[in-house]
Design a protein around this motif. Structure first.
Motif, PDB file in Angstrom:
ATOM      1  N   ARG A  43       6.938  -5.426  -1.097  1.00 16.82           N
ATOM      2  CA  ARG A  43       6.834  -5.759   0.329  1.00 16.82           C
ATOM      3  C   ARG A  43       7.620  -7.027   0.630  1.00 16.82           C
ATOM      4  O   ARG A  43       8.278  -7.136   1.659  1.00 16.82           O
ATOM      5  CB  ARG A  43       5.353  -5.911   0.734  1.00 16.82           C
ATOM      6  CG  ARG A  43       5.156  -6.165   2.210  1.00 16.82           C
ATOM      7  CD  ARG A  43       5.618  -4.945   3.028  1.00 16.82           C
ATOM      8  NE  ARG A  43       5.430  -5.194   4.432  1.00 16.82           N
ATOM      9  CZ  ARG A  43       6.426  -5.350   5.321  1.00 16.82           C
ATOM     10  NH1 ARG A  43       7.683  -5.260   4.923  1.00 16.82           N
ATOM     11  NH2 ARG A  43       6.168  -5.571   6.582  1.00 16.82           N
ATOM     12  N   LEU A  58      10.639  -7.256   3.251  1.00 18.60           N
ATOM     13  CA  LEU A  58      10.555  -8.250   4.321  1.00 18.60           C
ATOM     14  C   LEU A  58      11.758  -9.189   4.279  1.00 18.60           C
ATOM     15  O   LEU A  58      12.320  -9.538   5.323  1.00 18.60           O
ATOM     16  CB  LEU A  58       9.242  -9.027   4.204  1.00 18.60           C
ATOM     17  CG  LEU A  58       8.834  -9.919   5.356  1.00 18.60           C
ATOM     18  CD1 LEU A  58       8.773  -9.141   6.666  1.00 18.60           C
ATOM     19  CD2 LEU A  58       7.473 -10.557   5.057  1.00 18.60           C
ATOM     20  N   GLU A  95       4.190 -15.527   6.256  1.00 17.40           N
ATOM     21  CA  GLU A  95       4.743 -14.249   6.702  1.00 17.40           C
ATOM     22  C   GLU A  95       4.392 -13.118   5.732  1.00 17.40           C
ATOM     23  O   GLU A  95       4.022 -12.024   6.160  1.00 17.40           O
ATOM     24  CB  GLU A  95       6.268 -14.360   6.834  1.00 17.40           C
ATOM     25  CG  GLU A  95       6.714 -15.255   7.972  1.00 17.40           C
ATOM     26  CD  GLU A  95       8.189 -15.590   7.924  1.00 17.40           C
ATOM     27  OE1 GLU A  95       8.761 -15.814   9.017  1.00 17.40           O
ATOM     28  OE2 GLU A  95       8.782 -15.626   6.825  1.00 17.40           O
ATOM     29  N   ALA A 114       2.064  -9.815   6.307  1.00 20.95           N
ATOM     30  CA  ALA A 114       2.642  -8.491   6.097  1.00 20.95           C
ATOM     31  C   ALA A 114       1.778  -7.620   5.190  1.00 20.95           C
ATOM     32  O   ALA A 114       1.747  -6.398   5.356  1.00 20.95           O
ATOM     33  CB  ALA A 114       4.049  -8.622   5.515  1.00 20.95           C
TER      34      ALA A 114
END
Length: 100
Positions: free
Chosen positions: A44, A48, A60, A64
């Motif tokens: 991830r 990202l 962040e 996420a």
């Protein structure tokens, strides 16, 4: 390095790795799950980073993956520890098999 020194080093390594216990099936499953969680977070993070064109901040990334920053950090650390335990236990298993 002489062959005597290298033989001694191998013997010491084998003795050291032999001190680690092999994992139970339950431990293998638990550690595998922790490693899978860590890998999912790392994937991830990579996705990202591609979207943001930079490395995401911990805030962040936590958002996420829907974790708090503390949970995120803890999950990543647990995953790393689990991975190391699995690697060590697998080396231990190889040594145990090689001795037979």
């Amino acid at each position: 390095m002489s062959s005597l020194n290298s033989t001694d080093m191998v013997r010491i390594y084998l003795q050291e790795i032999g001190r680690y216990p092999m994992l139970t099936p339950e431990q293998e499953i638990a550690y595998a799950r922790e490693v899978q969680q860590m890998i999912a977070i790392e994937k991830r993070k990579s996705t990202l980073a591609g979207q943001l064109h930079r490395q995401p901040t911990i805030t962040e990334l936590a958002a996420a993956v829907r974790l708090t920053e503390t949970e995120l950090t803890q999950t990543l650390k647990q995953g790393q520890r689990a991975k190391q335990k699995m690697v060590t236990a697998n080396l231990r298993l190889v040594v145990a098999i090689a001795k037979k």
